[in-house]
Design a protein around this motif. Structure first.
Motif, PDB file in Angstrom:
ATOM      1  N   GLU A  88      -8.640  -0.394  -0.490  1.00 36.65           N
ATOM      2  CA  GLU A  88      -8.350   1.142  -0.068  1.00 36.65           C
ATOM      3  C   GLU A  88      -7.118   1.544  -0.913  1.00 36.65           C
ATOM      4  OE1 GLU A  88      -9.767   0.339   4.552  1.00 36.65           O
ATOM      5  OE2 GLU A  88      -7.646   1.000   4.240  1.00 36.65           O
ATOM      6  N   LEU A  89      -6.272   0.627  -1.175  1.00 38.27           N
ATOM      7  CA  LEU A  89      -5.271   0.876  -2.075  1.00 38.27           C
ATOM      8  C   LEU A  89      -5.510   1.156  -3.598  1.00 38.27           C
ATOM      9  CD1 LEU A  89      -2.229   1.263  -2.770  1.00 38.27           C
ATOM     10  CD2 LEU A  89      -2.108  -1.213  -3.027  1.00 38.27           C
ATOM     11  N   LYS A 125       3.043  -8.898   2.242  1.00 37.39           N
ATOM     12  CA  LYS A 125       2.115  -8.180   1.194  1.00 37.39           C
ATOM     13  C   LYS A 125       1.975  -6.582   2.039  1.00 37.39           C
ATOM     14  CE  LYS A 125      -0.370 -11.874  -0.459  1.00 37.39           C
ATOM     15  NZ  LYS A 125      -1.738 -12.614  -0.437  1.00 37.39           N
ATOM     16  N   SER A 126       2.230  -6.706   3.315  1.00 34.89           N
ATOM     17  CA  SER A 126       2.296  -5.404   3.895  1.00 34.89           C
ATOM     18  C   SER A 126       3.254  -4.345   3.399  1.00 34.89           C
ATOM     19  CB  SER A 126       2.685  -5.504   5.529  1.00 34.89           C
ATOM     20  OG  SER A 126       1.793  -6.360   6.088  1.00 34.89           O
ATOM     21  N   TYR A 127       4.559  -4.890   3.003  1.00 32.92           N
ATOM     22  CA  TYR A 127       5.497  -4.015   2.634  1.00 32.92           C
ATOM     23  C   TYR A 127       5.036  -3.740   0.900  1.00 32.92           C
ATOM     24  CZ  TYR A 127       8.515  -5.562   6.427  1.00 32.92           C
ATOM     25  OH  TYR A 127       9.115  -5.614   7.665  1.00 32.92           O
ATOM     26  N   LEU A 128       4.800  -4.611   0.514  1.00 29.99           N
ATOM     27  CA  LEU A 128       3.997  -4.275  -1.005  1.00 29.99           C
ATOM     28  C   LEU A 128       3.157  -3.142  -0.920  1.00 29.99           C
ATOM     29  CD1 LEU A 128       4.169  -4.761  -3.864  1.00 29.99           C
ATOM     30  CD2 LEU A 128       2.507  -6.736  -3.492  1.00 29.99           C
ATOM     31  N   LEU A 133       1.678   2.361  -2.267  1.00 31.64           N
ATOM     32  CA  LEU A 133       0.867   3.370  -1.403  1.00 31.64           C
ATOM     33  C   LEU A 133       1.577   4.747  -1.708  1.00 31.64           C
ATOM     34  CD1 LEU A 133      -1.278   4.848  -0.223  1.00 31.64           C
ATOM     35  CD2 LEU A 133      -0.515   4.148   1.999  1.00 31.64           C
ATOM     36  N   MET A 134       3.067   4.673  -1.465  1.00 33.59           N
ATOM     37  CA  MET A 134       3.802   5.719  -1.460  1.00 33.59           C
ATOM     38  C   MET A 134       4.221   6.143  -2.968  1.00 33.59           C
ATOM     39  SD  MET A 134       4.665   6.491   1.783  1.00 33.59           S
ATOM     40  CE  MET A 134       4.217   5.625   3.295  1.00 33.59           C
ATOM     41  N   LYS A 135       4.114   5.227  -3.779  1.00 36.47           N
ATOM     42  CA  LYS A 135       4.636   5.442  -4.999  1.00 36.47           C
ATOM     43  C   LYS A 135       3.314   6.423  -5.886  1.00 36.47           C
ATOM     44  CE  LYS A 135       7.803   1.633  -6.135  1.00 36.47           C
ATOM     45  NZ  LYS A 135       7.811   0.410  -6.611  1.00 36.47           N
ATOM     46  N   CYS A 136       2.216   5.981  -5.221  1.00 32.39           N
ATOM     47  CA  CYS A 136       0.898   6.806  -5.722  1.00 32.39           C
ATOM     48  C   CYS A 136       1.072   8.209  -5.313  1.00 32.39           C
ATOM     49  CB  CYS A 136      -0.241   6.010  -5.241  1.00 32.39           C
ATOM     50  SG  CYS A 136      -0.742   4.396  -5.906  1.00 32.39           S
ATOM     51  N   ALA A 137       1.576   8.726  -4.323  1.00 38.19           N
ATOM     52  CA  ALA A 137       1.378  10.125  -3.855  1.00 38.19           C
ATOM     53  C   ALA A 137       2.226  10.982  -4.501  1.00 38.19           C
ATOM     54  CB  ALA A 137       1.937   9.994  -2.328  1.00 38.19           C
ATOM     55  N   ILE A 151      11.398   5.561   4.314  1.00 39.98           N
ATOM     56  CA  ILE A 151      10.559   5.160   3.427  1.00 39.98           C
ATOM     57  C   ILE A 151      11.269   5.188   2.104  1.00 39.98           C
ATOM     58  CG2 ILE A 151       8.669   6.545   1.947  1.00 39.98           C
ATOM     59  CD1 ILE A 151       7.795   7.631   4.786  1.00 39.98           C
ATOM     60  N   GLN A 152      12.412   5.950   1.912  1.00 40.42           N
ATOM     61  CA  GLN A 152      13.020   6.080   0.593  1.00 40.42           C
ATOM     62  C   GLN A 152      13.845   4.629   0.327  1.00 40.42           C
ATOM     63  OE1 GLN A 152      15.338   9.622   1.241  1.00 40.42           O
ATOM     64  NE2 GLN A 152      14.191  10.453  -0.491  1.00 40.42           N
ATOM     65  N   GLU A 153      14.000   3.961   1.528  1.00 42.90           N
ATOM     66  CA  GLU A 153      14.741   2.788   1.444  1.00 42.90           C
ATOM     67  C   GLU A 153      14.041   1.619   0.782  1.00 42.90           C
ATOM     68  OE1 GLU A 153      15.854   1.652   5.463  1.00 42.90           O
ATOM     69  OE2 GLU A 153      17.179   3.333   5.667  1.00 42.90           O
ATOM     70  N   ARG A 154      12.745   1.795   0.881  1.00 39.89           N
ATOM     71  CA  ARG A 154      11.771   0.956   0.391  1.00 39.89           C
ATOM     72  C   ARG A 154      11.252   1.285  -0.978  1.00 39.89           C
ATOM     73  NH1 ARG A 154       8.500   0.087   6.065  1.00 39.89           N
ATOM     74  NH2 ARG A 154       9.900  -1.191   6.982  1.00 39.89           N
ATOM     75  N   CYS A 155      11.182   2.454  -1.143  1.00 40.27           N
ATOM     76  CA  CYS A 155      10.590   3.033  -2.296  1.00 40.27           C
ATOM     77  C   CYS A 155      11.206   3.636  -3.373  1.00 40.27           C
ATOM     78  CB  CYS A 155       9.283   3.988  -1.896  1.00 40.27           C
ATOM     79  SG  CYS A 155       8.289   3.085  -0.547  1.00 40.27           S
TER      80      CYS A 155
END
Length: 356
Positions: A88-89, A125-128, A133-137, A151-155
């Motif tokens: 899906e990713l 891998k869940s975090y990855l 996914l977020m970076k694709c948006a 979300i910004q804390e991770r991405c």
């Protein structure tokens, strides 16, 4: 409309038929309201049909037809341990090369799993997966500022990537307004998963006296009537039946789980729930703990309920409300519920994401 035109706006989501309870209603609602904005829903494959899912195969064969892709997260590309998360990713990454990707984030699945003690379904891998996914948006639609910040804390994404939708819509037909008299006993409804594992000891803290009756709707609640003669288990009802039934029976809708679980309290900073929206559509002002920060915030903003510090305070709080105060709350609730039932918050946010 040609087949090519039909694929210009697509919705990647999960099938309502494999969901249960509130998740099923949310899946139906996203499909319904997205369709009203011109999106063609494409369901995620299951492990059994991954190589025979015709609609997704079309995307791999004719991807250039798609101009806007709306992803219902976490129905699609759920980061928990499952083999399909990579496929899906990959599909979303491929579409992002020529399609505008809009994520509609109605839940944070990692935080949700942690809050209910299901960390076993989450790995590194869940975090990855979620970061990628977020970076694709191009645009990410979230409940509120705190969900955005999480979300910004991770991405490390800029603020201009985000759009707020505020409240989860609930596409059930709204019952006619009922001007209910405010006399004891005050009737309080609770709708949702009623299994002991889910609710814990939350109901044991509710005040029990002749001035309040409690009505419980949902699966696995047979045990509740044994707690008190003031606790009535009504059974499970389809959302279409539930809304008018609660509207007739109850004065308020209760939002409550184990308040001693700090992880679950933390989780309630990031968004509202379908339970809140179901009560709004039913015309029931809500009773919400102050520690459920975001739901308490929107309850106060729209004037659609009461906020309590402890369940033990509910009887004095309910009996302090005047007839006029209750009528105002019920009218406010009905007005907000009308918007929620029509998909107002979803459509407004998605339209803004498309245009910006």
């Amino acid at each position: 409309m040609t087949e090519r035109r039909k694929m210009e706006r697509i919705l990647l989501t999960g099938s309502p038929e494999i969901k249960i309870g509130a998740s099923r209603q949310t899946a139906y609602d996203i499909r319904k309201f997205a369709n009203e904005l011109g999106f063609v829903p494409l369901e995620k494959p299951t492990f059994q049909n991954v190589f025979s899912c015709e609609s997704l195969i079309k995307l791999f064969v004719h991807p250039l037809e798609t101009r806007i892709t709306l992803v219902a997260y976490p129905f699609f590309c759920h980061p928990g341990k499952n083999i399909l998360r990579y496929l899906e990713l990959k599909l979303i990454k491929m579409l992002s090369r020529w399609s505008k990707i809009i994520l509609y984030v109605f839940d944070l699945p990692i935080e949700q799993s942690i809050s209910v003690g299901n960390e076993i379904f989450i790995d590194q891998k869940s975090y990855l997966i979620e970061r990628e996914l977020m970076k694709c948006a191009d645009k990410i639609i979230v409940f509120n500022e705190k969900m955005k910040s999480r979300i910004q804390e991770r991405c490390e994404l800029s603020d201009d990537r985000f759009v707020f939708f505020e409240i989860l819509d609930y596409g059930v037909e709204q019952p006619d307004y009922l001007d209910k008299e405010y006399d004891p006993p005050i009737a309080v409804a609770y709708a949702g998963n009623l299994s002991r594992k889910y609710v814990g000891n939350a109901f044991l803290e509710l005040p029990v006296n002749e001035k309040i009756n409690y009505h419980f709707f949902g699966y696995d609640g047979e045990w509740i009537s044994d707690l008190s003669v003031k606790f009535r288990y009504e059974g499970y009802f389809d959302p279409l039946e539930l809304a008018p039934r609660m509207s007739r029976i109850a004065h308020y809708g209760l939002i409550l789980r184990d308040l001693k679980n700090p992880k679950f309290t933390e989780y309630h900073k990031y968004g509202s729930t379908s339970k809140f929206s179901a009560y709004m559509v039913s015309g029931l002002p809500v009773l919400v703990p102050r520690t459920y920060e975001y739901i308490a915030q929107i309850t106060h903003k729209y004037g659609v309920g009461l906020i309590f510090d402890s369940p033990k305070d509910l009887d004095s709080l309910l009996l302090s409300v005047s007839e006029d105060e209750y009528r105002t709350m019920r009218l406010n609730t009905y007005d907000l519920g009308k918007k929620i039932s029509q998909g107002y918050f979803f459509k407004k946010a998605v339209s803004r994401a498309i245009d910006s």
